[in-house]
Scaffold this motif. Structure first.
Motif, PDB file in Angstrom:
ATOM      1  N   ALA A  52       0.838  -1.201   0.000  1.00 22.79           N
ATOM      2  CA  ALA A  52       0.000   0.000   0.000  1.00 22.79           C
ATOM      3  C   ALA A  52       0.873   1.252   0.000  1.00 22.79           C
ATOM      4  O   ALA A  52       0.591   2.208  -0.731  1.00 22.79           O
ATOM      5  CB  ALA A  52      -0.929   0.004   1.212  1.00 22.79           C
ATOM      6  N   MET A  53       1.948   1.239   0.792  1.00 23.21           N
ATOM      7  CA  MET A  53       2.843   2.401   0.835  1.00 23.21           C
ATOM      8  C   MET A  53       3.494   2.631  -0.525  1.00 23.21           C
ATOM      9  O   MET A  53       3.621   3.781  -0.972  1.00 23.21           O
ATOM     10  CB  MET A  53       3.895   2.211   1.929  1.00 23.21           C
ATOM     11  CG  MET A  53       4.663   3.466   2.239  1.00 23.21           C
ATOM     12  SD  MET A  53       3.580   4.735   2.924  1.00 23.21           S
ATOM     13  CE  MET A  53       4.699   6.110   2.969  1.00 23.21           C
ATOM     14  N   LYS A  54       3.875   1.560  -1.205  1.00 18.68           N
ATOM     15  CA  LYS A  54       4.434   1.704  -2.560  1.00 18.68           C
ATOM     16  C   LYS A  54       3.398   2.311  -3.493  1.00 18.68           C
ATOM     17  O   LYS A  54       3.720   3.177  -4.312  1.00 18.68           O
ATOM     18  CB  LYS A  54       4.891   0.346  -3.083  1.00 18.68           C
ATOM     19  CG  LYS A  54       6.131  -0.171  -2.405  1.00 18.68           C
ATOM     20  CD  LYS A  54       6.495  -1.547  -2.925  1.00 18.68           C
ATOM     21  CE  LYS A  54       7.688  -2.101  -2.152  1.00 18.68           C
ATOM     22  NZ  LYS A  54       8.082  -3.433  -2.627  1.00 18.68           N
ATOM     23  N   ARG A  55       2.167   1.863  -3.390  1.00 16.46           N
ATOM     24  CA  ARG A  55       1.103   2.379  -4.249  1.00 16.46           C
ATOM     25  C   ARG A  55       0.843   3.858  -3.967  1.00 16.46           C
ATOM     26  O   ARG A  55       0.651   4.654  -4.880  1.00 16.46           O
ATOM     27  CB  ARG A  55      -0.169   1.554  -4.035  1.00 16.46           C
ATOM     28  CG  ARG A  55      -1.356   1.969  -4.859  1.00 16.46           C
ATOM     29  CD  ARG A  55      -1.319   1.377  -6.256  1.00 16.46           C
ATOM     30  NE  ARG A  55      -2.404   1.836  -7.071  1.00 16.46           N
ATOM     31  CZ  ARG A  55      -3.560   1.209  -7.235  1.00 16.46           C
ATOM     32  NH1 ARG A  55      -3.773   0.059  -6.641  1.00 16.46           N
ATOM     33  NH2 ARG A  55      -4.495   1.721  -7.992  1.00 16.46           N
ATOM     34  N   ILE A  56       0.844   4.223  -2.693  1.00 19.13           N
ATOM     35  CA  ILE A  56       0.630   5.625  -2.313  1.00 19.13           C
ATOM     36  C   ILE A  56       1.689   6.510  -2.966  1.00 19.13           C
ATOM     37  O   ILE A  56       1.373   7.475  -3.668  1.00 19.13           O
ATOM     38  CB  ILE A  56       0.673   5.782  -0.772  1.00 19.13           C
ATOM     39  CG1 ILE A  56      -0.523   5.098  -0.121  1.00 19.13           C
ATOM     40  CG2 ILE A  56       0.754   7.266  -0.388  1.00 19.13           C
ATOM     41  CD1 ILE A  56      -0.360   4.861   1.373  1.00 19.13           C
ATOM     42  N   LEU A  57       2.952   6.165  -2.732  1.00 20.80           N
ATOM     43  CA  LEU A  57       4.041   6.981  -3.278  1.00 20.80           C
ATOM     44  C   LEU A  57       4.062   6.946  -4.797  1.00 20.80           C
ATOM     45  O   LEU A  57       4.293   7.967  -5.453  1.00 20.80           O
ATOM     46  CB  LEU A  57       5.373   6.530  -2.700  1.00 20.80           C
ATOM     47  CG  LEU A  57       5.534   6.819  -1.207  1.00 20.80           C
ATOM     48  CD1 LEU A  57       6.765   6.132  -0.659  1.00 20.80           C
ATOM     49  CD2 LEU A  57       5.582   8.306  -0.940  1.00 20.80           C
ATOM     50  N   GLY A  58       3.814   5.781  -5.374  1.00 19.45           N
ATOM     51  CA  GLY A  58       3.761   5.674  -6.835  1.00 19.45           C
ATOM     52  C   GLY A  58       2.684   6.574  -7.420  1.00 19.45           C
ATOM     53  O   GLY A  58       2.913   7.267  -8.422  1.00 19.45           O
ATOM     54  N   ASN A  59       1.508   6.589  -6.803  1.00 16.24           N
ATOM     55  CA  ASN A  59       0.426   7.442  -7.304  1.00 16.24           C
ATOM     56  C   ASN A  59       0.781   8.925  -7.190  1.00 16.24           C
ATOM     57  O   ASN A  59       0.466   9.714  -8.085  1.00 16.24           O
ATOM     58  CB  ASN A  59      -0.871   7.158  -6.554  1.00 16.24           C
ATOM     59  CG  ASN A  59      -1.579   5.916  -7.042  1.00 16.24           C
ATOM     60  OD1 ASN A  59      -1.010   5.098  -7.760  1.00 16.24           O
ATOM     61  ND2 ASN A  59      -2.815   5.738  -6.634  1.00 16.24           N
ATOM     62  N   LEU A  60       1.461   9.297  -6.113  1.00 19.64           N
ATOM     63  CA  LEU A  60       1.848  10.703  -5.956  1.00 19.64           C
ATOM     64  C   LEU A  60       2.893  11.108  -6.993  1.00 19.64           C
ATOM     65  O   LEU A  60       2.825  12.207  -7.560  1.00 19.64           O
ATOM     66  CB  LEU A  60       2.357  10.963  -4.542  1.00 19.64           C
ATOM     67  CG  LEU A  60       1.338  10.758  -3.418  1.00 19.64           C
ATOM     68  CD1 LEU A  60       1.969  11.052  -2.071  1.00 19.64           C
ATOM     69  CD2 LEU A  60       0.081  11.577  -3.641  1.00 19.64           C
ATOM     70  N   ILE A  61       3.835  10.225  -7.254  1.00 19.77           N
ATOM     71  CA  ILE A  61       4.855  10.521  -8.273  1.00 19.77           C
ATOM     72  C   ILE A  61       4.217  10.552  -9.664  1.00 19.77           C
ATOM     73  O   ILE A  61       4.522  11.434 -10.472  1.00 19.77           O
ATOM     74  CB  ILE A  61       6.014   9.505  -8.196  1.00 19.77           C
ATOM     75  CG1 ILE A  61       6.764   9.667  -6.863  1.00 19.77           C
ATOM     76  CG2 ILE A  61       6.961   9.685  -9.379  1.00 19.77           C
ATOM     77  CD1 ILE A  61       7.753   8.549  -6.557  1.00 19.77           C
ATOM     78  N   GLN A  62       3.309   9.624  -9.937  1.00 16.89           N
ATOM     79  CA  GLN A  62       2.612   9.625 -11.232  1.00 16.89           C
ATOM     80  C   GLN A  62       1.812  10.905 -11.419  1.00 16.89           C
ATOM     81  O   GLN A  62       1.757  11.455 -12.522  1.00 16.89           O
ATOM     82  CB  GLN A  62       1.673   8.422 -11.336  1.00 16.89           C
ATOM     83  CG  GLN A  62       2.369   7.115 -11.549  1.00 16.89           C
ATOM     84  CD  GLN A  62       1.383   5.961 -11.564  1.00 16.89           C
ATOM     85  OE1 GLN A  62       0.284   6.073 -12.081  1.00 16.89           O
ATOM     86  NE2 GLN A  62       1.790   4.854 -10.977  1.00 16.89           N
ATOM     87  N   ASN A  63       1.195  11.389 -10.353  1.00 15.83           N
ATOM     88  CA  ASN A  63       0.444  12.645 -10.428  1.00 15.83           C
ATOM     89  C   ASN A  63       1.370  13.790 -10.826  1.00 15.83           C
ATOM     90  O   ASN A  63       1.032  14.603 -11.694  1.00 15.83           O
ATOM     91  CB  ASN A  63      -0.222  12.923  -9.075  1.00 15.83           C
ATOM     92  CG  ASN A  63      -1.145  14.112  -9.130  1.00 15.83           C
ATOM     93  OD1 ASN A  63      -2.210  14.048  -9.725  1.00 15.83           O
ATOM     94  ND2 ASN A  63      -0.735  15.205  -8.509  1.00 15.83           N
ATOM     95  N   ALA A  64       2.533  13.842 -10.200  1.00 15.72           N
ATOM     96  CA  ALA A  64       3.508  14.888 -10.540  1.00 15.72           C
ATOM     97  C   ALA A  64       3.973  14.722 -11.986  1.00 15.72           C
ATOM     98  O   ALA A  64       4.115  15.708 -12.717  1.00 15.72           O
ATOM     99  CB  ALA A  64       4.697  14.844  -9.582  1.00 15.72           C
ATOM    100  N   LEU A  65       4.185  13.497 -12.400  1.00 11.09           N
ATOM    101  CA  LEU A  65       4.633  13.217 -13.768  1.00 11.09           C
ATOM    102  C   LEU A  65       3.609  13.703 -14.795  1.00 11.09           C
ATOM    103  O   LEU A  65       3.959  14.286 -15.820  1.00 11.09           O
ATOM    104  CB  LEU A  65       4.882  11.721 -13.920  1.00 11.09           C
ATOM    105  CG  LEU A  65       5.473  11.203 -15.210  1.00 11.09           C
ATOM    106  CD1 LEU A  65       6.840  11.810 -15.481  1.00 11.09           C
ATOM    107  CD2 LEU A  65       5.595   9.684 -15.157  1.00 11.09           C
ATOM    108  N   LYS A  66       2.344  13.508 -14.504  1.00 12.69           N
ATOM    109  CA  LYS A  66       1.273  13.882 -15.444  1.00 12.69           C
ATOM    110  C   LYS A  66       0.997  15.382 -15.483  1.00 12.69           C
ATOM    111  O   LYS A  66       0.662  15.926 -16.533  1.00 12.69           O
ATOM    112  CB  LYS A  66      -0.035  13.183 -15.065  1.00 12.69           C
ATOM    113  CG  LYS A  66      -0.075  11.724 -15.366  1.00 12.69           C
ATOM    114  CD  LYS A  66      -1.409  11.147 -14.950  1.00 12.69           C
ATOM    115  CE  LYS A  66      -1.429   9.652 -15.111  1.00 12.69           C
ATOM    116  NZ  LYS A  66      -2.688   9.065 -14.606  1.00 12.69           N
ATOM    117  N   TYR A  67       1.098  16.041 -14.322  1.00 12.93           N
ATOM    118  CA  TYR A  67       0.545  17.387 -14.230  1.00 12.93           C
ATOM    119  C   TYR A  67       1.558  18.492 -13.960  1.00 12.93           C
ATOM    120  O   TYR A  67       1.172  19.639 -13.745  1.00 12.93           O
ATOM    121  CB  TYR A  67      -0.557  17.422 -13.167  1.00 12.93           C
ATOM    122  CG  TYR A  67      -1.671  16.452 -13.501  1.00 12.93           C
ATOM    123  CD1 TYR A  67      -2.412  16.596 -14.666  1.00 12.93           C
ATOM    124  CD2 TYR A  67      -1.959  15.385 -12.662  1.00 12.93           C
ATOM    125  CE1 TYR A  67      -3.420  15.707 -14.994  1.00 12.93           C
ATOM    126  CE2 TYR A  67      -2.967  14.491 -12.980  1.00 12.93           C
ATOM    127  CZ  TYR A  67      -3.692  14.653 -14.144  1.00 12.93           C
ATOM    128  OH  TYR A  67      -4.683  13.773 -14.472  1.00 12.93           O
TER     129      TYR A  67
END
Length: 159
Positions: A52-67
């Motif tokens: 879950a912690m990996k998913r949390i951080l991955g989603n936050l990094i992906q958000n930065a990558l996209k936007y």
């Protein structure tokens, strides 16, 4: 749905931060972003679900990558303060941010005209997983600077 099954264990948050950053580092650089990381070399522990912690951080990094604004910096940090661990991902948005929008609401996207295939679920999932692990999730917006924070109680290596 409120039915997340978490397998809590003592996990090294620094290691997870470094691992997730390494997984996205090349994508961030290829997209033209400079990455600034501030992750302690020491081991810092929390009680939570590693996946879950990996998913949390991955989603936050992906958000930065996209936007993020083209050519800008993405900051990834982890701090221990007052018995708490706080991981954060900060970026400058490519579009003007609306402080009245709940960016963690399901299917919410900052710009409804986007057609990049995003679902508007990334931050919602990150918030849900954070809360399921006993942490807190918050967003701070200052002008076009977007920061997502996830905070958990630190545990000692012996716990």
């Amino acid at each position: 749905s409120g039915e997340l099954q978490m397998e809590k264990a003592k996990i090294d948050v620094c290691e997870i931060c470094r691992s997730e950053l390494a997984g996205y580092y090349e994508m961030l650089q290829d997209a033209g972003f400079t990455v600034e990381a501030s992750i302690p070399e020491e081991e810092l522990y929390m009680s939570g679900d590693a996946q879950a912690m990996k998913r949390i951080l991955g989603n936050l990094i992906q958000n930065a990558l996209k936007y993020s604004l083209d050519g800008s910096r993405v900051y990834i940090a982890l701090k221990r303060e007052d018995g708490m661990l706080t991981a954060s991902v900060t970026n400058t948005s490519a579009d003007e941010l609306d402080g009245s929008i709940d960016y963690t609401a399901r299917f919410t996207r900052g710009d409804s005209s986007r057609t990049d295939g995003g679902s508007g679920l990334g931050l919602s999932i990150a918030r849900s997983f954070t809360e399921a692990c006993g942490g807190t999730f918050r967003i701070a917006i200052i002008a076009d600077l977007f920061t997502a924070y996830v905070t958990f109680k630190a545990v000692s290596p012996e716990e």
